[in-house]
Design an enzyme around this catalytic site. Structure first.
Site, PDB file in Angstrom:
ATOM      1  N   ARG A   3       0.827  -1.200   0.000  1.00 30.17           N
ATOM      2  CA  ARG A   3       0.000   0.000   0.000  1.00 30.17           C
ATOM      3  C   ARG A   3       0.859   1.246   0.000  1.00 30.17           C
ATOM      4  O   ARG A   3       1.747   1.401   0.820  1.00 30.17           O
ATOM      5  CB  ARG A   3      -0.895   0.018   1.231  1.00 30.17           C
ATOM      6  CG  ARG A   3      -1.565   1.361   1.404  1.00 30.17           C
ATOM      7  CD  ARG A   3      -3.004   1.263   1.672  1.00 30.17           C
ATOM      8  NE  ARG A   3      -3.579   2.593   1.742  1.00 30.17           N
ATOM      9  CZ  ARG A   3      -4.688   2.871   2.375  1.00 30.17           C
ATOM     10  NH1 ARG A   3      -5.344   1.910   2.974  1.00 30.17           N
ATOM     11  NH2 ARG A   3      -5.166   4.089   2.382  1.00 30.17           N
ATOM     12  N   ASP A  56      -9.622  -0.801   8.029  1.00 33.86           N
ATOM     13  CA  ASP A  56     -10.242   0.258   8.837  1.00 33.86           C
ATOM     14  C   ASP A  56     -10.758  -0.316  10.142  1.00 33.86           C
ATOM     15  O   ASP A  56     -11.472  -1.327  10.130  1.00 33.86           O
ATOM     16  CB  ASP A  56     -11.458   0.857   8.110  1.00 33.86           C
ATOM     17  CG  ASP A  56     -11.071   1.708   6.916  1.00 33.86           C
ATOM     18  OD1 ASP A  56      -9.989   2.316   6.950  1.00 33.86           O
ATOM     19  OD2 ASP A  56     -11.869   1.764   5.955  1.00 33.86           O
ATOM     20  N   ARG A 109      -6.864   0.881  -4.242  1.00 35.93           N
ATOM     21  CA  ARG A 109      -5.895   0.505  -3.207  1.00 35.93           C
ATOM     22  C   ARG A 109      -5.688  -1.010  -3.159  1.00 35.93           C
ATOM     23  O   ARG A 109      -6.602  -1.782  -3.429  1.00 35.93           O
ATOM     24  CB  ARG A 109      -6.327   1.053  -1.846  1.00 35.93           C
ATOM     25  CG  ARG A 109      -7.649   0.609  -1.351  1.00 35.93           C
ATOM     26  CD  ARG A 109      -8.803   1.623  -1.223  1.00 35.93           C
ATOM     27  NE  ARG A 109      -8.637   3.018  -1.446  1.00 35.93           N
ATOM     28  CZ  ARG A 109      -8.572   3.940  -0.482  1.00 35.93           C
ATOM     29  NH1 ARG A 109      -8.623   3.602   0.774  1.00 35.93           N
ATOM     30  NH2 ARG A 109      -8.474   5.198  -0.781  1.00 35.93           N
ATOM     31  N   ASP A 140      -6.873  -1.942   2.285  1.00 41.21           N
ATOM     32  CA  ASP A 140      -7.350  -0.913   3.198  1.00 41.21           C
ATOM     33  C   ASP A 140      -7.889  -1.638   4.430  1.00 41.21           C
ATOM     34  O   ASP A 140      -8.731  -2.529   4.296  1.00 41.21           O
ATOM     35  CB  ASP A 140      -8.491  -0.166   2.483  1.00 41.21           C
ATOM     36  CG  ASP A 140      -8.832   1.150   3.113  1.00 41.21           C
ATOM     37  OD1 ASP A 140      -8.055   1.646   3.950  1.00 41.21           O
ATOM     38  OD2 ASP A 140      -9.902   1.692   2.763  1.00 41.21           O
TER      39      ASP A 140
HETATM   40  N1  ROI Z   1     -15.832   1.121  -2.486  1.00 42.43           N
HETATM   41  C1  ROI Z   1     -16.050  -0.164  -2.178  1.00 42.43           C
HETATM   42  N2  ROI Z   1     -17.041  -0.823  -2.799  1.00 42.43           N
HETATM   43  N3  ROI Z   1     -15.306  -0.821  -1.247  1.00 42.43           N
HETATM   44  C2  ROI Z   1     -14.297  -0.182  -0.586  1.00 42.43           C
HETATM   45  O1  ROI Z   1     -13.619  -0.807   0.260  1.00 42.43           O
HETATM   46  C3  ROI Z   1     -14.049   1.170  -0.874  1.00 42.43           C
HETATM   47  N4  ROI Z   1     -13.066   1.873  -0.239  1.00 42.43           N
HETATM   48  C4  ROI Z   1     -12.851   3.151  -0.496  1.00 42.43           C
HETATM   49  C5  ROI Z   1     -13.694   3.941  -1.470  1.00 42.43           C
HETATM   50  C6  ROI Z   1     -12.778   4.577  -2.511  1.00 42.43           C
HETATM   51  C7  ROI Z   1     -14.453   5.013  -0.712  1.00 42.43           C
HETATM   52  N5  ROI Z   1     -14.654   3.112  -2.163  1.00 42.43           N
HETATM   53  C8  ROI Z   1     -14.855   1.810  -1.852  1.00 42.43           C
HETATM   54  O2  ROI Z   1     -11.901   3.790   0.171  1.00 42.43           O
END
Ligand code: ROI
Length: 167
Positions: A91, A105, A100, A103
């Protein structure tokens, strides 16, 4: 011990010495890496979901999942470990709302409400995102999101048509 929910997302492959690692493989590998962390007990993982990008549409579909763990780490300690795992998966700090490789969170940290320059928990977008609410409800149908309400109530208001469970 604190019960924590983590959202995982990936929509980019990465190249490991000529071998392409797919978004689903990034998620599976991240789940394994989180499970190997000291001071955490993995409790449950959702199915993997394929979802259309929320935000800019000129990027590939995402693979998303949610996992449940318990830990005696602080939220910041856990964040540091998750960011190490993101970095291990190639990343780069990239464009806002862009594609990405991985990610991670922290969605919920017990019933704590945390607001500082590194963390915003509950995740501020949690109630608008089917790719978080659906896997969260799969593993914890009774969960209540501090300041927002029961996951089942929030689900009623989000569009789930762009989300598919992966086999
Ligand atoms: N859209 C989807 N479907 N899943 C994600 O994990 C995700 N993550 C993001 C953004 C770009 C907002 N869109 C996403 O960070």
């Amino acid at each position: 011990m604190t019960i924590v929910y983590i959202g995982l997302g990936s929509n980019m492959s990465s190249d490991h010495g000529g071998t392409l690692i797919s978004p689903a493989q990034h998620i599976i590998s991240a789940i394994r890496s989180i499970g190997e962390l000291e001071s955490i007990n993995m409790m449950n993982t959702s199915s993997l979901y394929q979802s259309k990008p929320v935000g800019p549409q000129d990027q590939g579909d995402y693979v998303n999942a949610v996992l449940k763990l318990e830990t005696d780490l602080s939220a910041i300690e856990l964040l540091d470990r998750l960011q190490d795992i993101e970095n291990d998966h190639g990343r780069k700090r990239q464009q806002h709302w862009g594609p990405r490789t991985l990610d991670l969170d922290i969605l919920l940290f017990g019933d704590h409400i945390i607001e500082n320059e590194r963390l915003s928990i509950p995740h501020p977008e949690i109630s608008n995102r089917s790719f978080v609410l659906v896997p969260l409800a799969e593993i914890e149908p009774a969960s209540v999101i501090p300041t927002k309400g029961p996951v089942g109530d929030l689900l009623v208001d989000v569009d789930q048509t762009d989300l598919k469970i992966m086999q």
